[in-house]
Design an enzyme around this catalytic site. Structure first.
Site, PDB file in Angstrom:
ATOM      1  N   GLY A  46       0.942  -1.015  -0.044  1.00  0.00           N
ATOM      2  CA  GLY A  46      -0.107  -0.014   0.053  1.00  0.00           C
ATOM      3  C   GLY A  46       0.798   1.165  -0.002  1.00  0.00           C
ATOM      4  O   GLY A  46       2.107   1.073   0.508  1.00  0.00           O
ATOM      5  N   GLN A  51       2.965   9.985   1.236  1.00  0.00           N
ATOM      6  CA  GLN A  51       4.226   9.442   0.947  1.00  0.00           C
ATOM      7  C   GLN A  51       5.133   9.518   0.189  1.00  0.00           C
ATOM      8  O   GLN A  51       6.318   9.410   0.035  1.00  0.00           O
ATOM      9  CB  GLN A  51       4.133   7.870   1.291  1.00  0.00           C
ATOM     10  CG  GLN A  51       3.448   7.296   2.597  1.00  0.00           C
ATOM     11  CD  GLN A  51       3.335   5.747   2.694  1.00  0.00           C
ATOM     12  OE1 GLN A  51       2.270   5.294   2.167  1.00  0.00           O
ATOM     13  NE2 GLN A  51       4.345   5.144   3.229  1.00  0.00           N
ATOM     14  N   CYS A  90       6.143  -0.251   7.046  1.00  0.00           N
ATOM     15  CA  CYS A  90       5.760   0.973   6.419  1.00  0.00           C
ATOM     16  C   CYS A  90       7.170   1.398   5.478  1.00  0.00           C
ATOM     17  O   CYS A  90       8.062   1.379   5.878  1.00  0.00           O
ATOM     18  CB  CYS A  90       5.676   2.118   7.234  1.00  0.00           C
ATOM     19  SG  CYS A  90       4.907   3.488   6.395  1.00  0.00           S
ATOM     20  N   LEU A  91       6.772   1.758   4.170  1.00  0.00           N
ATOM     21  CA  LEU A  91       7.656   1.980   3.296  1.00  0.00           C
ATOM     22  C   LEU A  91       8.192   3.415   3.570  1.00  0.00           C
ATOM     23  O   LEU A  91       9.318   3.745   3.101  1.00  0.00           O
ATOM     24  CB  LEU A  91       7.055   1.984   1.820  1.00  0.00           C
ATOM     25  CG  LEU A  91       6.602   0.975   1.312  1.00  0.00           C
ATOM     26  CD1 LEU A  91       5.808   1.110  -0.015  1.00  0.00           C
ATOM     27  CD2 LEU A  91       7.721  -0.108   0.911  1.00  0.00           C
ATOM     28  N   HIS A 132      -4.252   1.632   7.811  1.00  0.00           N
ATOM     29  CA  HIS A 132      -2.871   2.190   7.750  1.00  0.00           C
ATOM     30  C   HIS A 132      -2.658   3.342   6.817  1.00  0.00           C
ATOM     31  O   HIS A 132      -2.148   4.305   6.915  1.00  0.00           O
ATOM     32  CB  HIS A 132      -1.704   0.952   7.458  1.00  0.00           C
ATOM     33  CG  HIS A 132      -0.541   1.452   7.364  1.00  0.00           C
ATOM     34  ND1 HIS A 132       0.550   1.029   8.374  1.00  0.00           N
ATOM     35  CD2 HIS A 132       0.425   2.171   6.556  1.00  0.00           C
ATOM     36  CE1 HIS A 132       1.775   1.511   8.056  1.00  0.00           C
ATOM     37  NE2 HIS A 132       1.463   2.105   6.890  1.00  0.00           N
ATOM     38  N   GLU A 133      -3.310   2.943   5.679  1.00  0.00           N
ATOM     39  CA  GLU A 133      -3.076   4.014   4.419  1.00  0.00           C
ATOM     40  C   GLU A 133      -3.866   5.173   4.787  1.00  0.00           C
ATOM     41  O   GLU A 133      -3.507   6.261   4.316  1.00  0.00           O
ATOM     42  CB  GLU A 133      -3.224   3.404   3.179  1.00  0.00           C
ATOM     43  CG  GLU A 133      -2.548   2.207   2.751  1.00  0.00           C
ATOM     44  CD  GLU A 133      -1.041   2.510   2.810  1.00  0.00           C
ATOM     45  OE1 GLU A 133      -0.696   3.664   2.551  1.00  0.00           O
ATOM     46  OE2 GLU A 133      -0.154   1.476   3.124  1.00  0.00           O
ATOM     47  N   HIS A 136      -2.299   7.680   7.088  1.00  0.00           N
ATOM     48  CA  HIS A 136      -1.140   8.474   6.439  1.00  0.00           C
ATOM     49  C   HIS A 136      -1.816   9.700   6.138  1.00  0.00           C
ATOM     50  O   HIS A 136      -1.461  10.792   5.883  1.00  0.00           O
ATOM     51  CB  HIS A 136      -0.734   7.817   5.111  1.00  0.00           C
ATOM     52  CG  HIS A 136       0.559   6.980   5.582  1.00  0.00           C
ATOM     53  ND1 HIS A 136       1.617   7.476   6.111  1.00  0.00           N
ATOM     54  CD2 HIS A 136       0.643   5.592   5.388  1.00  0.00           C
ATOM     55  CE1 HIS A 136       2.568   6.513   6.254  1.00  0.00           C
ATOM     56  NE2 HIS A 136       2.031   5.400   5.880  1.00  0.00           N
TER      57      HIS A 136
END
Length: 158
Positions: A46, A51, A90-91, A132-133, A136
């Site tokens: 995701g 991000q 997480c990226l 999660h997304e 963000h």
């Protein structure tokens, strides 16, 4: 369009509440394409627009299990139930995982890339990914919700 740099923990843009997308035009299609290009260049499941430095409410989720990727504009969790603690990464915080409590089921509403209303009922990993997304988009990083954090260390081969 382009593979973008993924912002890393410490960049203040990751703590910003993102603006809703009000017009569906070429700019929105470019954001979606940049999300795809960037996600598929790596290993995540995701990615949210902030991000990659775009402070707009857009997310992409692809569990990479053969299904279609999910693109959501202005997503909102409208229902949630259950509770489960599991690991997340997480990226934007590479090399770490944390144990985070999330709902086991969610209902999410938003708009697709054509500006049409869409609704998803999700459970398990997909529910976790939505939470999660969407966090963000509200400037919330999973580390602030984690019960504990772990640094990922590669094991040496003997």
């Amino acid at each position: 369009m382009a593979v973008r740099e993924i912002l890393q923990y410490g960049d203040n843009r990751l703590n910003t509440i993102c603006e809703p997308i009000k017009e569906f035009n070429e700019e929105v299609l470019d954001i979606i394409q940049d999300l795809k290009d960037t996600l598929y260049d790596g290993t995540g499941i995701g990615l949210a627009a902030p991000q990659i430095g775009i402070l707009k409410r857009a997310i992409l989720i692809d569990l990479r299990m053969g299904g279609e990727p999910i693109i959501l504009i202005n997503p909102e969790i409208v229902e949630s139930s259950g509770s489960e603690c599991d690991y997340e990464g997480c990226l934007s915080y590479v090399g770490y995982e944390g144990e985070v409590v999330r709902p086991t089921r969610v209902v999410v509403e938003g708009l697709n890339e054509n500006g049409e209303g869409i609704r998803y009922s999700a459970k398990g990993l997909l529910a976790r990914a939505f939470c999660h997304e969407i966090d963000h988009l509200d400037g919330i990083l999973y580390m602030s919700k984690a019960d504990s954090m772990y640094e990922l260390v590669e094991e040496e081969e003997e």
